[in-house]
Scaffold this active site. Structure first.
Site, short mmCIF file in Angstrom:
data_model
loop_
_atom_site.label_atom_id
_atom_site.label_comp_id
_atom_site.label_asym_id
_atom_site.label_seq_id
_atom_site.Cartn_x
_atom_site.Cartn_y
_atom_site.Cartn_z
CB CYS A 2 -0.87 0.02 1.24
SG CYS A 2 -1.88 -1.46 1.40
NE ARG A 27 4.25 2.08 -1.46
CZ ARG A 27 5.20 2.16 -0.52
NH1 ARG A 27 6.29 2.85 -0.77
NH2 ARG A 27 5.06 1.57 0.62
CD1 TRP A 74 -0.76 -5.11 -4.42
CD2 TRP A 74 -0.04 -6.01 -2.52
NE1 TRP A 74 -0.19 -6.32 -4.72
CE2 TRP A 74 0.26 -6.90 -3.58
CE3 TRP A 74 0.33 -6.38 -1.24
CZ2 TRP A 74 0.90 -8.13 -3.39
CZ3 TRP A 74 0.97 -7.59 -1.04
CH2 TRP A 74 1.24 -8.46 -2.11
CG ASN A 98 1.89 -0.47 3.81
OD1 ASN A 98 1.44 -1.52 3.37
ND2 ASN A 98 3.16 -0.11 3.66
N GLY A 99 0.16 -2.63 5.93
CA GLY A 99 0.65 -3.73 6.78
C GLY A 99 -0.46 -4.74 7.02
CD GLU A 480 16.12 -10.79 -12.49
OE1 GLU A 480 15.60 -11.40 -11.52
OE2 GLU A 480 15.77 -9.65 -12.85
CE LYS A 484 13.46 -7.59 -13.81
NZ LYS A 484 13.33 -8.34 -12.59
CD GLU A 487 9.28 -8.99 -12.02
OE1 GLU A 487 8.68 -8.71 -10.97
OE2 GLU A 487 10.50 -8.87 -12.14
CG HIS A 503 18.70 -34.86 -14.53
ND1 HIS A 503 19.20 -36.15 -14.52
CD2 HIS A 503 19.78 -34.05 -14.74
CE1 HIS A 503 20.51 -36.14 -14.68
NE2 HIS A 503 20.89 -34.87 -14.81
CE LYS A 603 11.25 -1.17 -7.19
NZ LYS A 603 11.90 -1.93 -8.29
#
Ligand code: AGP
Length: 608
Positions: A2, A27, A74, A98-99, A480, A484, A487, A503, A603
């Protein structure tokens, strides 16, 4: 995560709060709202969706006031609906948060038993209801606010208003960051991070865990968790508003990808003294010769930086290294070896899992090192040593320049440790630093040829799945690159050690699954080439990313190839990150995805 903005002063708060929310859009969020206070009372507006929807609502139904709070949500508890958007108003009280309040259910039950009727599914509303209930019993708002905080378990950054106090903000913080700012116009600002206050506040103070404040234009009062008044030292805030400018790029992510050559140069000039040919880390209060092992812990992209560094540390400094993703680390109840260093990597310095892991390691005797991009962050404040990455504010949710800054800083750190432990001669240090110094220019060359990735993206954008494979330090890069792609383009992508494909995962290979082979010109190239052939033999749609020479002379079955400037294997992970960033950027661009604010993402994830 948030976003929170608060203001109290003499100006109309509404446009200032909306501008602040726009700066926090990176964010990630799914609803937004604002509450303002004036002498005629409280007004509130909340909408599902983007800040632009809230702006449109305010254009039709303007609200004014000289104090206010605003929030981008969020969702953690309750769907992203208008009724769950913040601020949560109960009677004369409005509050944003926020939390996560972990004991909200018990508090909610208590409030319902006392006759409260809830409008939302959120944990946040519990606090508004609780404060309203106490004030209804004749307790002053200031007293009720201080009484509530010790009852809250979990993480919070809170700003609250009371209608009878139109010139006052009530602010508190535990676990989720909150900065208080002011300026010469005697305005008070609060925000989830400095970016919201950039260009407005000239001085700031990050509340420490448990602290709270009562802010008025004329006086700002700060209190410790036990309610004793405290004096705080405001720091000058030199974050200018220009960071919110894309400077002509289509997206913040593309701007930040292009900033990487300068980030690399800035990092190396900060940590490497060309005169004395020595590396130095002023924030490191640890003698590298005294440690027996290193643990590295992080999340997401930062974890992949740790994974790359784990190869470097063991190969160059001969220190045993263990790496872990932060959300697993402390629940594994790890043995923290005696005389060990624990390195925590985080762009934001506020990621809840990484912060909790760092606290665990510290409690168990490790020397904790925070390698962070935000020097005022909680991790920076709590670690035994702090190493700054110098990427500058990163607005795009998908981390790019911060990752490259992490790798460059870690590479310099490895050279420092190798020199200190005499596993690296000064000549070898100078040799590797020479190659490190060349990466900025090589990165620029990749950027100058970015149209190759734009074209390649058109060939890959309809894939259902993708595999990214690599060996050695290209294996973390494969991880990575897959992150990328996931997301940004929402295409399912997996990173795999190239030698591991046979395998099992090779069963996934058919002509609809692009396999991105990350194969710098190093000792493992031939091994990677045979893994490439194994997949090509099964109609794999191969994309080879390697040096210009290897690509020119490779006669294997590749569908596409992209050439990268020749570089020393030590620096390959830094250079090869850029093609992967560009590839995912252009696939997302052609797919019309929301590049700077991908769906569902934040973020900095300040909840577990
Ligand atoms: C990176 O592209 C992602 N947005 C995400 O994985 C991020 O790296 C992770 O959340 C860790 O964040 P931090 O570096 O701020 O701790």
């Amino acid at each position: 995560m948030c976003g929170i903005v608060g203001f109290v002063g003499k100006r109309n708060a509404t446009p200032l709060l909306i501008e602040g929310l726009k700066r926090l859009e990176y964010r990630g969020y799914d609803s937004a709202g604002v509450a303002v206070l004036s002498v005629s009372g409280m007004a509130i507006a909340k909408t599902k969706g983007k800040v632009s929807a809230l702006d449109a609502e305010l254009a039709n139904h303007p609200i004014e006031g000289t104090a206010g709070i605003a929030h981008t949500r969020w969702a953690t508890h309750g769907a992203p609906e208008q009724r769950n958007a913040h601020p949560h108003r109960v009677g004369q009280i409005a509050l944003v948060h926020n939390g996560i309040i972990e004991n909200y259910a018990a508090l909610k039950m208590e409030m319902i038993e006392r006759g409260a009727s809830f409008l939302s599914d959120t944990d946040t509303e519990v606090m508004s209801q609780w404060l309203h209930d106490r004030c209804a019993q004749g307790v002053s708002f200031a007293e009720a606010f201080g009484m509530m905080l010790p009852l809250l378990h979990g993480a919070y950054a809170i700003v609250a208003l009371h209608e009878d106090e139109p010139d006052t903000l009530y602010v508190a913080r535990k676990g989720s960051p909150m900065v208080v700012g002011t300026n010469d116009a005697q305005e008070c600002w609060v925000g989830s991070d400095m970016l919201a206050l950039a260009g407005y506040a000239t001085q700031g103070y990050y509340l420490a865990d448990g602290e709270y404040a009562i802010l008025q234009p004329s006086t700002m009062r700060f209190f410790a968790a036990d309610h004793t008044p405290i004096q705080v030292t405001m720091q000058s805030m030199n974050v200018g508003a220009e960071i919110h400018d894309k400077q002509g790029f289509a997206h913040f992510m593309l701007k930040e990808i292009h900033e990487q050559p300068d980030v690399i140069r800035k990092t190396l000039s900060h940590y490497y003294d060309h005169e004395t040919q020595s590396v130095h880390f002023e924030g490191l209060t640890l003698d590298p010769t005294t440690i027996s092992s290193i643990t590295m812990v992080a999340c997401g992209t930062s974890f992949y930086a740790a994974q790359v560094a784990s190869y470097w540390f063991e190969q160059i400094t001969h220190i045993p290294v263990r790496i872990d993703i932060a959300s697993e680390y402390r629940y594994r109840h790890p043995i923290v070896p005696k005389d060990s260093a624990a390195l925590f990597i985080s762009q934001s310095g506020e990621t809840a899992d990484t912060l909790a892991a760092m606290r665990y390691a510290k409690e168990h005797g490790a020397h904790t090192i925070a390698l962070v991009n935000v020097p005022t962050s909680t991790m920076a404040r709590e670690a035994d040593s702090v190493i700054r990455t110098l990427a500058g504010a990163e607005i795009g949710v998908a981390s790019t320049k911060a990752f490259v800054a992490q790798l460059t800083t870690l590479a310099a750190l490895v050279l420092y440790f190798g020199g200190a432990r005499s596993t690296l001669s000064s000549e070898e240090t100078a040799h590797l630093m020479h190659h490190l110094s060349g990466v900025a220019e090589q990165t620029q060359q990749v950027l100058d040829e970015k149209m190759h990735y734009d074209r390649l993206a058109l060939a890959l954008m309809y894939a259902r799945d993708m595999l990214f494979i690599g060996r050695g330090t290209s294996y973390p890069l494969a991880n990575e690159g897959a992150l990328k792609m996931k997301e940004l383009s929402y295409i399912h992508a997996e990173g795999y050690a190239a030698g591991e494909l046979k395998h099992g995962p090779i069963a996934l290979v058919d002509d609809g699954v692009p396999i991105i082979v990350i194969a710098p010109d190093d000792a493992l190239f031939d091994k990677s080439a045979s893994n490439l052939e194994e997949t090509a033999a099964r109609k794999g749609n191969i994309v080879l990313i390697s040096s210009k020479e290897r690509v020119a002379n490779f006669h294997g079955n590749v569908t596409h190839s992209v050439a990268v400037p020749a570089c020393h294997p030590f620096v390959a992970p830094i250079l090869y990150a850029v093609p992967l960033q560009l590839l995912s950027y252009y696939v997302a661009l052609h797919k019309g995805a929301d590049i700077d604010q991908p769906r569902n993402l934040a973020k900095s994830v300040t909840v577990e």
